[in-house]
Design a protein around this motif. Structure first.
Motif, PDB file in Angstrom:
ATOM      1  N   TRP A   5      30.032  35.616  41.125  1.00 33.80           N
ATOM      2  CA  TRP A   5      30.684  36.570  40.075  1.00 33.80           C
ATOM      3  C   TRP A   5      32.128  37.094  40.707  1.00 33.80           C
ATOM      4  O   TRP A   5      32.883  36.907  40.189  1.00 33.80           O
ATOM      5  CB  TRP A   5      29.357  38.186  40.103  1.00 33.80           C
ATOM      6  CG  TRP A   5      30.301  38.686  39.098  1.00 33.80           C
ATOM      7  CD1 TRP A   5      30.323  40.257  39.371  1.00 33.80           C
ATOM      8  CD2 TRP A   5      30.188  38.374  37.292  1.00 33.80           C
ATOM      9  NE1 TRP A   5      31.116  40.524  37.525  1.00 33.80           N
ATOM     10  CE2 TRP A   5      30.859  39.605  36.909  1.00 33.80           C
ATOM     11  CE3 TRP A   5      29.592  36.900  36.730  1.00 33.80           C
ATOM     12  CZ2 TRP A   5      30.411  39.073  35.176  1.00 33.80           C
ATOM     13  CZ3 TRP A   5      29.833  37.174  35.698  1.00 33.80           C
ATOM     14  CH2 TRP A   5      30.369  37.818  34.830  1.00 33.80           C
ATOM     15  N   ARG A   9      35.220  36.347  39.329  1.00 31.71           N
ATOM     16  CA  ARG A   9      36.382  37.126  38.759  1.00 31.71           C
ATOM     17  C   ARG A   9      37.872  35.972  39.052  1.00 31.71           C
ATOM     18  O   ARG A   9      38.601  36.855  38.173  1.00 31.71           O
ATOM     19  CB  ARG A   9      35.696  38.080  38.661  1.00 31.71           C
ATOM     20  CG  ARG A   9      34.685  38.901  38.672  1.00 31.71           C
ATOM     21  CD  ARG A   9      34.097  39.933  38.714  1.00 31.71           C
ATOM     22  NE  ARG A   9      34.792  40.890  40.255  1.00 31.71           N
ATOM     23  CZ  ARG A   9      34.455  41.648  40.631  1.00 31.71           C
ATOM     24  NH1 ARG A   9      33.308  41.480  40.940  1.00 31.71           N
ATOM     25  NH2 ARG A   9      35.310  42.155  42.195  1.00 31.71           N
ATOM     26  N   GLN A  69      24.666  36.544  36.088  1.00 29.72           N
ATOM     27  CA  GLN A  69      25.223  36.130  34.413  1.00 29.72           C
ATOM     28  C   GLN A  69      25.404  34.643  34.124  1.00 29.72           C
ATOM     29  O   GLN A  69      26.625  34.138  33.512  1.00 29.72           O
ATOM     30  CB  GLN A  69      26.111  36.956  33.507  1.00 29.72           C
ATOM     31  CG  GLN A  69      26.551  36.968  31.943  1.00 29.72           C
ATOM     32  CD  GLN A  69      25.197  37.258  31.302  1.00 29.72           C
ATOM     33  OE1 GLN A  69      24.958  38.611  31.604  1.00 29.72           O
ATOM     34  NE2 GLN A  69      24.980  36.902  30.579  1.00 29.72           N
ATOM     35  N   TYR A  84      26.601  36.661  26.455  1.00 34.17           N
ATOM     36  CA  TYR A  84      26.987  37.865  27.424  1.00 34.17           C
ATOM     37  C   TYR A  84      27.982  37.926  26.150  1.00 34.17           C
ATOM     38  O   TYR A  84      29.073  36.959  26.104  1.00 34.17           O
ATOM     39  CB  TYR A  84      27.399  37.578  28.183  1.00 34.17           C
ATOM     40  CG  TYR A  84      28.521  38.268  29.241  1.00 34.17           C
ATOM     41  CD1 TYR A  84      27.326  40.167  29.879  1.00 34.17           C
ATOM     42  CD2 TYR A  84      29.571  38.255  30.080  1.00 34.17           C
ATOM     43  CE1 TYR A  84      28.466  41.067  30.679  1.00 34.17           C
ATOM     44  CE2 TYR A  84      30.285  39.534  30.629  1.00 34.17           C
ATOM     45  CZ  TYR A  84      29.633  40.831  30.452  1.00 34.17           C
ATOM     46  OH  TYR A  84      30.604  41.473  31.123  1.00 34.17           O
ATOM     47  N   THR A 141      35.703  42.548  34.253  1.00 31.77           N
ATOM     48  CA  THR A 141      34.934  44.250  34.607  1.00 31.77           C
ATOM     49  C   THR A 141      35.958  44.485  35.822  1.00 31.77           C
ATOM     50  O   THR A 141      35.294  45.458  36.527  1.00 31.77           O
ATOM     51  CB  THR A 141      33.769  43.212  36.093  1.00 31.77           C
ATOM     52  OG1 THR A 141      33.763  42.017  36.750  1.00 31.77           O
ATOM     53  CG2 THR A 141      33.004  42.894  35.521  1.00 31.77           C
ATOM     54  N   ASP A 142      36.982  43.971  36.606  1.00 29.52           N
ATOM     55  CA  ASP A 142      38.184  44.831  37.311  1.00 29.52           C
ATOM     56  C   ASP A 142      38.783  45.690  36.175  1.00 29.52           C
ATOM     57  O   ASP A 142      39.849  46.287  37.052  1.00 29.52           O
ATOM     58  CB  ASP A 142      38.821  43.712  37.874  1.00 29.52           C
ATOM     59  CG  ASP A 142      38.277  43.184  39.197  1.00 29.52           C
ATOM     60  OD1 ASP A 142      36.835  44.099  39.505  1.00 29.52           O
ATOM     61  OD2 ASP A 142      37.408  42.025  39.250  1.00 29.52           O
ATOM     62  N   SER A 143      38.899  45.177  34.456  1.00 27.61           N
ATOM     63  CA  SER A 143      39.534  45.932  33.634  1.00 27.61           C
ATOM     64  C   SER A 143      40.545  47.098  34.161  1.00 27.61           C
ATOM     65  O   SER A 143      41.874  48.026  33.436  1.00 27.61           O
ATOM     66  CB  SER A 143      39.855  45.236  33.042  1.00 27.61           C
ATOM     67  OG  SER A 143      39.871  43.847  32.265  1.00 27.61           O
TER      68      SER A 143
END
Length: 183
Positions: A5, A9, A69, A84, A141-143
């Protein structure tokens, strides 16, 4: 070290970064006010595009093997079929396809196409960039990280400024040519 994951990213972020660099240098290269270093800008534009494609390929391949995911091939290749966040995933898929079309027509088919058609296809890079911008901003997910937010704001601003300079410069060049023909 890193799990899948995290690599997904990292590769997605690198793909966005390299495509952004490619678009910026592509816009600046053809800006009439920039007269020096056009060859350097072209090579930076070209190489960043290919590095973006490589990072994107890794991003996609890692999505297939991720255990947290996992995506199926159909979810990656057919927009809006992902389990997703289907809309946000689709933005990435559509951006991928458009970038592939732009890169393939620019590097493999350019000699077989007329310039006007090629240029029309090549400008699809801007909608493709917008799609991956939105994909990364809203599915990443880092936004929520302030540094990543600033990065998105800066890159978006630079793309807007470069686009305006390109359009304005082209307008001024066309206007000057028309005035020279009259005079």
């Amino acid at each position: 070290m890193f799990n899948t994951w995290e690599w997904i990213r990292i590769c997605g972020f690198l793909a966005y970064f390299y495509f952004t660099v490619s678009v910026i240098f592509g816009l600046f290269r053809k800006t009439p006010s920039i007269t020096k270093q056009k060859n350097l800008l072209f090579h930076l534009h070209l190489n960043a595009g290919w590095l973006g494609l490589l990072a994107l390929a890794l991003h996609v391949l890692l999505l297939l093997i991720d255990r947290y995911q996992p995506y199926r091939v159909i979810e990656i290749l057919v927009p809006f079929t992902a389990n997703y966040k289907p809309i946000l995933s689709a933005l990435g898929t559509l951006g991928l396809f458009i970038f592939l079309i732009v890169i393939m027509t620019s590097d493999l088919l350019i000699s077989k196409m007329n310039r006007k058609l090629w240029k029309s296809i090549h400008f699809l890079v801007l909608p493709a960039w917008i799609l991956i911008f939105l994909h990364g901003l809203f599915i990443g997910t880092d936004s929520a990280n302030p540094i990543i937010e600033i990065f998105y704001i800066l890159t978006g601003s630079i793309i807007i400024i470069a686009s305006i300079l390109r359009v304005y410069g082209s307008y001024m060049k066309t206007t000057a040519q028309a005035l020279n023909k009259k005079g």
